[in-house]
Scaffold this active site. Sequence first.
Site, PDB file in Angstrom:
ATOM      1  N   SER A  65       0.798  -1.238   0.000  1.00  0.00           N
ATOM      2  CA  SER A  65       0.000   0.000   0.000  1.00  0.00           C
ATOM      3  C   SER A  65       0.824   1.279   0.000  1.00  0.00           C
ATOM      4  O   SER A  65       0.263   2.365  -0.164  1.00  0.00           O
ATOM      5  CB  SER A  65      -0.959   0.010   1.197  1.00  0.00           C
ATOM      6  OG  SER A  65      -1.986  -0.920   1.000  1.00  0.00           O
ATOM      7  N   LYS A  71       0.332   3.438  -2.964  1.00  0.00           N
ATOM      8  CA  LYS A  71      -0.861   4.281  -3.101  1.00  0.00           C
ATOM      9  C   LYS A  71      -0.535   5.771  -3.018  1.00  0.00           C
ATOM     10  O   LYS A  71      -1.289   6.604  -3.525  1.00  0.00           O
ATOM     11  CB  LYS A  71      -1.892   3.880  -2.039  1.00  0.00           C
ATOM     12  CG  LYS A  71      -2.380   2.450  -2.208  1.00  0.00           C
ATOM     13  CD  LYS A  71      -3.229   1.977  -1.032  1.00  0.00           C
ATOM     14  CE  LYS A  71      -3.609   0.508  -1.191  1.00  0.00           C
ATOM     15  NZ  LYS A  71      -4.380   0.001  -0.036  1.00  0.00           N
ATOM     16  N   TYR A  75      -4.175  -2.680 -10.095  1.00  0.00           N
ATOM     17  CA  TYR A  75      -4.052  -2.470  -8.648  1.00  0.00           C
ATOM     18  C   TYR A  75      -3.168  -3.544  -8.009  1.00  0.00           C
ATOM     19  O   TYR A  75      -2.235  -3.226  -7.257  1.00  0.00           O
ATOM     20  CB  TYR A  75      -5.442  -2.476  -8.012  1.00  0.00           C
ATOM     21  CG  TYR A  75      -5.422  -2.444  -6.499  1.00  0.00           C
ATOM     22  CD1 TYR A  75      -5.150  -1.266  -5.810  1.00  0.00           C
ATOM     23  CD2 TYR A  75      -5.679  -3.592  -5.756  1.00  0.00           C
ATOM     24  CE1 TYR A  75      -5.127  -1.238  -4.426  1.00  0.00           C
ATOM     25  CE2 TYR A  75      -5.664  -3.570  -4.378  1.00  0.00           C
ATOM     26  CZ  TYR A  75      -5.385  -2.396  -3.716  1.00  0.00           C
ATOM     27  OH  TYR A  75      -5.354  -2.370  -2.341  1.00  0.00           O
ATOM     28  N   TYR A 126      -4.286   3.436   8.055  1.00  0.00           N
ATOM     29  CA  TYR A 126      -5.594   2.822   8.258  1.00  0.00           C
ATOM     30  C   TYR A 126      -6.200   3.250   9.590  1.00  0.00           C
ATOM     31  O   TYR A 126      -6.154   4.426   9.944  1.00  0.00           O
ATOM     32  CB  TYR A 126      -5.491   1.297   8.127  1.00  0.00           C
ATOM     33  CG  TYR A 126      -4.753   0.864   6.890  1.00  0.00           C
ATOM     34  CD1 TYR A 126      -5.216   1.223   5.618  1.00  0.00           C
ATOM     35  CD2 TYR A 126      -3.567   0.125   6.961  1.00  0.00           C
ATOM     36  CE1 TYR A 126      -4.539   0.846   4.471  1.00  0.00           C
ATOM     37  CE2 TYR A 126      -2.889  -0.261   5.809  1.00  0.00           C
ATOM     38  CZ  TYR A 126      -3.385   0.106   4.572  1.00  0.00           C
ATOM     39  OH  TYR A 126      -2.711  -0.257   3.450  1.00  0.00           O
ATOM     40  N   VAL A 147       1.334  -3.580   3.964  1.00  0.00           N
ATOM     41  CA  VAL A 147       1.361  -4.845   4.704  1.00  0.00           C
ATOM     42  C   VAL A 147       2.597  -5.680   4.383  1.00  0.00           C
ATOM     43  O   VAL A 147       2.803  -6.728   4.998  1.00  0.00           O
ATOM     44  CB  VAL A 147       0.081  -5.677   4.483  1.00  0.00           C
ATOM     45  CG1 VAL A 147      -1.129  -4.946   5.038  1.00  0.00           C
ATOM     46  CG2 VAL A 147      -0.110  -6.034   3.016  1.00  0.00           C
TER      47      VAL A 147
END
Length: 312
Positions: A67, A70, A194, A246, A264
């Site tokens: 992530s 992103k 993705y 998160y 992660v």
Amino acid sequence: MSLRPDLDLIVQELADEMRRRPDRGEVATYIPELARVDPSAFGMVVIDADGRVSAGGDSDAPFSIQSVSKVFTLTLALGKAGDRLWRRVGREPSGSPFNSIVQLEREQGVPRNPFINAGAIAVTDAIVSGHQPREALGEILRFMQFLADDDTIAIDEAVAASEQRTGFRNAALANYMKSFGVIENPVDYTLGVYFHHCAIAMSCRQLAMAGRFLAHSGVQPSTGRSVVTPERARRINAIMLTCGHYDGSGDFAYRVGLPGKSGVGGGILAVAPGKASIAVWSPGLDASGNSHLGRIALEALVKRTGWSIFGV
């Protein structure tokens, strides 16, 4: 007076301390390839405003950035769509797990922010528009290589395949958003891109290099080229601070006090505006899916440097 000797010492000491700690968190197991990563690994790199590199531990070992990618897809998508992007994704902390579908249902298919999975899928869809998936993915990868000034950065195809085999929740999120018109392209196209950009492999050194533009008002110092405007860099940093970890984002801001984005795979990219770009990697995660020792190391770094954006 140069900060280099101090930073070198601090980073080396932190790497040694983290190596010795028994509390390492748990590696991600829901992506089979990530479950195989050695939990004893730890790397850290700090690149200061003058481009001087302080490295410790496994700083040149490639890992799956997951992530953390992103941040870079958000930057690209904003370059394409500008503020129109915010019609498809929000800017608020989620307070929910990164792959929650409950929140998405309550909010009519519009993801809460671009860093939870649903939001990042929507951002990826904005990049895919007008392209074939292979072209969109190539654009993302070239952007990462440009930022890091390193054309050896590549996608770990084994990780990408592992994610595609097991990415049922992400498929559910994408299909749900498709039903509301938030996803415009074929779901398989967007999900394929993705999964692959999350499977980009980088070292701490490469990741810290790639993040330098966010520490320096949108300018990549090694080239002097403007990547984004100072305003956009500031706003990306703001979203990293509030949403980058998160449902652990508030705790990260409280303890570390820097904009950051976790993955992660155990990586964290952190930004000390005007001072440094920082990358840390330790595969063991906490309950929120963030690197356990990565956060501890960054908290210690900030205490020793006084770099928190909230003051010393």
